[in-house]
Design an enzyme around this catalytic site. Structure first.
Site, PDB file in Angstrom:
ATOM      1  N   ASP A   1      76.876  40.054  67.129  1.00  0.00           N
ATOM      2  CA  ASP A   1      76.459  41.440  67.305  1.00  0.00           C
ATOM      3  C   ASP A   1      76.349  42.062  65.918  1.00  0.00           C
ATOM      4  O   ASP A   1      77.367  42.269  65.239  1.00  0.00           O
ATOM      5  CB  ASP A   1      77.488  42.179  68.153  1.00  0.00           C
ATOM      6  CG  ASP A   1      77.136  43.646  68.382  1.00  0.00           C
ATOM      7  OD1 ASP A   1      76.181  44.152  67.756  1.00  0.00           O
ATOM      8  OD2 ASP A   1      77.848  44.295  69.185  1.00  0.00           O
ATOM      9  N   VAL A   2      75.129  42.366  65.478  1.00  0.00           N
ATOM     10  CA  VAL A   2      74.952  42.815  64.098  1.00  0.00           C
ATOM     11  C   VAL A   2      75.485  44.221  63.862  1.00  0.00           C
ATOM     12  O   VAL A   2      75.547  44.671  62.714  1.00  0.00           O
ATOM     13  CB  VAL A   2      73.477  42.728  63.656  1.00  0.00           C
ATOM     14  CG1 VAL A   2      72.970  41.295  63.719  1.00  0.00           C
ATOM     15  CG2 VAL A   2      72.591  43.672  64.465  1.00  0.00           C
TER      16      VAL A   2
ATOM     17  N   TYR B   1      64.334  55.855  67.926  1.00  0.00           N
ATOM     18  CA  TYR B   1      63.645  54.698  67.362  1.00  0.00           C
ATOM     19  C   TYR B   1      62.862  55.082  66.115  1.00  0.00           C
ATOM     20  O   TYR B   1      62.949  54.426  65.074  1.00  0.00           O
ATOM     21  CB  TYR B   1      62.713  54.106  68.422  1.00  0.00           C
ATOM     22  CG  TYR B   1      61.995  52.857  67.992  1.00  0.00           C
ATOM     23  CD1 TYR B   1      62.645  51.624  67.996  1.00  0.00           C
ATOM     24  CD2 TYR B   1      60.656  52.887  67.607  1.00  0.00           C
ATOM     25  CE1 TYR B   1      61.991  50.463  67.615  1.00  0.00           C
ATOM     26  CE2 TYR B   1      59.994  51.735  67.224  1.00  0.00           C
ATOM     27  CZ  TYR B   1      60.666  50.525  67.232  1.00  0.00           C
ATOM     28  OH  TYR B   1      60.003  49.376  66.845  1.00  0.00           O
TER      29      TYR B   1
END
Length: 247
Positions: A57-58, A152
């Protein structure tokens, strides 16, 4: 030329998988990272079974450190980070976007990209020979927004700032950093494009898409330049999509 080593995040599907296939076909040794183990294994299988898979999980600094530590232990160096992991989030009007939804997009698209770039930078700076390349996956939304995409769009504009900062700070250490801004590559994430998505004037309309393999070839071109040359920003998009003149 010695075999080159690449870490690809978000490698289980979409653009990440396409880039993995392209690089594997031209002799790169790959470390594939993503949250889900099974899609990573499938990407590795499609690449010929030689790729290393590291579920990670970055957004988690501990997981990111483990990813790059394993890369260093296995291969002794890193030549490329393709910073690809990201999410669009559910399309939501700005006044209705919840804090948790905002944080989820920011944590993955921006904080995750930073953590991976930071870890790659440390490894590239300290290795011998020194240097390497980081390619950040931006978006057409790093230039212009879609309706109902505030989180986003904000993160992809921020990725551009991350790219520029890494480029500047990497100069003394032969670390090159560029960004690819992609528009309407045909992946699971963009499947709705063909059936219809909201336009700036409120209409719902289908949009053209392009083969994700064309994106992968562009990333490979960026990746295989000598470190004395860099594609700082590249925009690769479906030719007829509403970008020029959007809105």
């Amino acid at each position: 030329m010695p075999q080159q080593i690449a870490v690809i995040t978000g490698a289980g599907t979409g653009v990440g998988r396409a880039v993995a296939l392209e690089l594997a076909a031209t002799g790169w040794q790959l470390v594939l990272a993503g949250r889900r183990a099974e899609p990573l294994r499938e990407t590795a299988r499609l690449c010929g079974g030689e790729a290393v898979t590291v579920p990670a999980d970055v957004t988690d600094p501990v997981a990111v450190d483990a990813l790059f530590s394993e890369t260093a232990e296995r291969f002794g160096r890193l030549d490329l980070l393709f910073n690809n992991a990201g999410t669009f989030g559910a399309p939501t009007p700005v006044e209705d976007l919840g804090h948790a939804e905002w944080r989820a997009v920011v944590d993955l698209n921006l904080t995750g990209a930073f953590l991976c770039a930071q870890a790659a930078f440390r490894l590239m700076k300290g290795q011998d020979p020194q240097g390497g390349r980081i390619i950040n996956n931006g978006s057409i939304s790093a230039h212009v927004p879609r309706p109902h995409s505030v989180a986003y769009t904000a993160t992809k504009h921020a990725v551009t700032g991350l790219t520029k900062s890494l480029s500047l700070e990497g100069r003394p250490y032969r670390i090159a950093c560029g960004q690819i801004d992609i528009g309407n590559a045909a992946t699971d994430m963009t499947a709705a494009m063909s059936s219809g998505v909201r336009q700036a004037d409120g209409r719902i309309a289908p949009e053209p898409t392009m083969d994700v393999a064309d994106v992968a070839r562009t990333v490979r071109h960026m990746a295989e330049l000598p470190l004395e040359a860099n594609v700082q920003f590249a925009t690769v998009m479906a030719t007829a999509m509403p970008y020029i003149g959007r809105g």
